[in-house]
Design an enzyme around this catalytic site. Structure first.
Site, mmCIF file in Angstrom:
data_model
loop_
_atom_site.group_PDB
_atom_site.id
_atom_site.type_symbol
_atom_site.label_atom_id
_atom_site.label_comp_id
_atom_site.label_asym_id
_atom_site.label_seq_id
_atom_site.Cartn_x
_atom_site.Cartn_y
_atom_site.Cartn_z
ATOM 1 N N LYS A 155 -10.876 -8.068 -11.781
ATOM 2 C CA LYS A 155 -9.896 -7.117 -12.302
ATOM 3 C C LYS A 155 -9.290 -7.662 -13.595
ATOM 4 C CE LYS A 155 -6.422 -4.330 -9.966
ATOM 5 N NZ LYS A 155 -5.503 -4.363 -8.820
HETATM 6 C C1 E4P Z 1 -3.901 -1.362 -8.239
HETATM 7 O O1 E4P Z 1 -4.964 -1.851 -7.973
HETATM 8 C C2 E4P Z 1 -2.587 -1.987 -8.073
HETATM 9 O O2 E4P Z 1 -2.749 -3.138 -7.279
HETATM 10 C C3 E4P Z 1 -1.582 -1.129 -7.350
HETATM 11 O O3 E4P Z 1 -2.116 0.084 -6.880
HETATM 12 C C4 E4P Z 1 -0.252 -1.042 -8.007
HETATM 13 O O4 E4P Z 1 0.604 -0.240 -7.226
HETATM 14 P P1 E4P Z 1 2.187 -0.250 -7.372
HETATM 15 O O5 E4P Z 1 2.543 0.604 -8.550
HETATM 16 O O6 E4P Z 1 2.667 0.366 -6.094
HETATM 17 O O7 E4P Z 1 2.599 -1.676 -7.536
#
Ligand code: E4P
Length: 218
Positions: free
Chosen positions: A83
């Site tokens: 990522k």
């Molecule tokens: C995506 O892969 C992120 O880890 C995640 O969905 C972020 O979500 P949040 O806005 O609830 O922190």
């Protein structure tokens, strides 16, 4: 449509996986930090629990360091997807890793223009953040729809992973808008089951069944 859990908590992953509906897992540095264990150890443990894509995020901010870190993460397990943040260095790292056959998830995507860059760089997955866009008064689901239209017109194979989902409605609307994957916290996955008429109906069925058994025994 694939369902992923957005967590680094092993107990939550075990519980979700036991239902047989979890296709993969996404993590981020905040989720890993919450667990208080090294990322390599936790990603390996997650890969033992779920046989599907597991996103592991770099914390480096220069392309060269992201590539080095990404290669290390990819070595943990064949299911690891690296990522990378949607910044210029992240896009460069995405191009380099993709050319090496390493699968990438370009994260922190908040516009169709950014999603175009991720696809051009060969991203395997792009992660638009639905909830965080809603929080600032934009339409997260609208963004999923825009990216799906863009990728389909341009013929990009990059998968759209709807992230930052806060409710069952977000999950359903993301699917309708064209997301290939929805990632969600455990509590949202659990909430997908919920409807008051389901429990009420089941209670009635079981009462009727018990009455019928009692009547037959008399
Ligand atoms: C995506 O892969 C992120 O880890 C995640 O969905 C972020 O979500 P949040 O806005 O609830 O922190």
């Amino acid at each position: 449509m694939k369902l992923f859990l957005d967590t680094a908590n092993l107990d939550e992953i075990r519980r979700g996986a036991a239902w047989g509906i979890v296709d993969g897992v996404t993590t981020n540095p905040s989720l890993i930090a919450r667990e208080g264990v090294p990322i390599e150890e936790r990603i390996a443990a997650i890969c033992d629990l779920v046989d599907g894509d597991v996103s592991a995020e770099v914390v480096a901010t220069s392309a060269d360091e992201m590539v080095r870190e990404g290669r290390g993460l990819a070595r943990i397990h064949r299911n690891v997807v690296v990522k990378l943040p949607l910044i210029p260095d992240g896009i460069r790292a995405c191009s380099l890793l993709s050319k090496d056959g390493i699968r990438t998830n370009v994260t922190l995507c908040f516009s169709a223009a950014q999603a175009l860059l991720a696809a051009k760089a060969g991203a395997y997955i792009v992660s638009p953040f639905v909830g965080r866009l809603d929080d600032i008064g934009s339409s997260g689901i609208g963004l999923i729809r825009d990216i799906a239209g863009l990728y389909s017109s341009a013929g990009f194979p990059t998968r759209i992973l709807a992230a930052s989902l806060r409710s069952p409605m977000h999950v359903v609307e993301s699917a309708k808008a064209g997301a290939h994957i929805a990632t969600m916290p455990f509590k949202v996955l659990e909430a997908l089951f919920e409807h008051p008429l389901t429990q009420k109906g089941l209670d009635q069925f079981l009462r009727d069944h018990a009455s019928a058994l009692a009547a037959a025994a008399r």
